[in-house]
Write an enzyme that holds these catalytic residues in place. Sequence first.
Site, PDB file in Angstrom:
ATOM      1  N   TRP A 146     -20.231 -43.148 -64.484  1.00  0.00           N
ATOM      2  CA  TRP A 146     -20.648 -43.397 -66.043  1.00  0.00           C
ATOM      3  C   TRP A 146     -19.749 -42.588 -66.734  1.00  0.00           C
ATOM      4  CZ3 TRP A 146     -21.363 -40.033 -69.764  1.00  0.00           C
ATOM      5  CH2 TRP A 146     -22.291 -40.230 -70.928  1.00  0.00           C
ATOM      6  N   ASP A 165     -26.100 -46.663 -63.980  1.00  0.00           N
ATOM      7  CA  ASP A 165     -26.683 -45.436 -63.684  1.00  0.00           C
ATOM      8  C   ASP A 165     -27.147 -44.597 -65.023  1.00  0.00           C
ATOM      9  OD1 ASP A 165     -26.462 -45.109 -60.908  1.00  0.00           O
ATOM     10  OD2 ASP A 165     -24.313 -45.030 -61.301  1.00  0.00           O
ATOM     11  N   ASP A 166     -26.931 -45.138 -66.159  1.00  0.00           N
ATOM     12  CA  ASP A 166     -27.180 -44.621 -67.435  1.00  0.00           C
ATOM     13  C   ASP A 166     -29.032 -44.786 -67.747  1.00  0.00           C
ATOM     14  OD1 ASP A 166     -25.979 -44.062 -70.327  1.00  0.00           O
ATOM     15  OD2 ASP A 166     -27.692 -45.194 -70.615  1.00  0.00           O
ATOM     16  N   PHE A 167     -29.426 -43.350 -67.971  1.00  0.00           N
ATOM     17  CA  PHE A 167     -30.960 -43.600 -68.030  1.00  0.00           C
ATOM     18  C   PHE A 167     -31.253 -44.512 -69.346  1.00  0.00           C
ATOM     19  CE2 PHE A 167     -34.630 -41.848 -70.417  1.00  0.00           C
ATOM     20  CZ  PHE A 167     -35.715 -41.706 -69.282  1.00  0.00           C
ATOM     21  N   TRP A 207     -30.005 -50.005 -75.005  1.00  0.00           N
ATOM     22  CA  TRP A 207     -30.124 -49.028 -75.583  1.00  0.00           C
ATOM     23  C   TRP A 207     -31.227 -48.800 -76.586  1.00  0.00           C
ATOM     24  CZ3 TRP A 207     -24.515 -48.216 -74.971  1.00  0.00           C
ATOM     25  CH2 TRP A 207     -24.093 -47.759 -73.614  1.00  0.00           C
TER      26      TRP A 207
END
Length: 219
Positions: A146, A165-167, A207
């Site tokens: 990340w 893998d970024d929330f 995002w």
Amino acid sequence: MPPIAPENPAPYRDASAHLAGVDADWAWLVATVGPCTHAPKPAREPYEALIRAVAYQQLHVRAADAMVARFLALFPEAPFPTPQQILATAPEALRACGFSTRKVATIQALAAGAASGLVPGREEALALEDDALVARLTALPGIGRWTVEMFLIYTLERLDILPVDDFGVRDGYRRLKSLPAAPGRRELAAAGDALRPYRTIAAWYLWRVPKDKTPAATA
């Protein structure tokens, strides 16, 4: 790839148009969020960008901002310390800035890597492929995929990075597609194939998926 000049937003316009054509959900998201205003920081050297990324790991922005400010105050003679200056700084002084023991070790490893050439300079990094940079930099302690992906996105201005893998990316995709749970990394990576060659801009939009997305918006 060459840097994208801020005054030339054409790649972002092309990316938005491409994403809007993926399906109705993406068309809605692009229309709702509006033009992409992605703002990379290409002037930074890789080791500086990576140290800053480490500082912000798992912290609120305001807390990380204060910690970085204390760190920079240790070196008032320069906008950012050299690797040699960091290596000459006692770990206790870095801890006093607010860095955890793990982050101090990672910062020191990055400084040592920059001094030895393991962490490439900007010109060398620009010439390396994404996977080669990921493999090279994740060999350093405390540097995960990340962190390298954020470096690729914000320092090297790569347009086709999807941090699976970024929330925020995973949760944004869940809301966009009205899924009961966030997708796994393999599922999201597979979904990202339709977003090429603009997966970075796709992440930027994910995002920003509105938290109150209604069923009517997906119709």
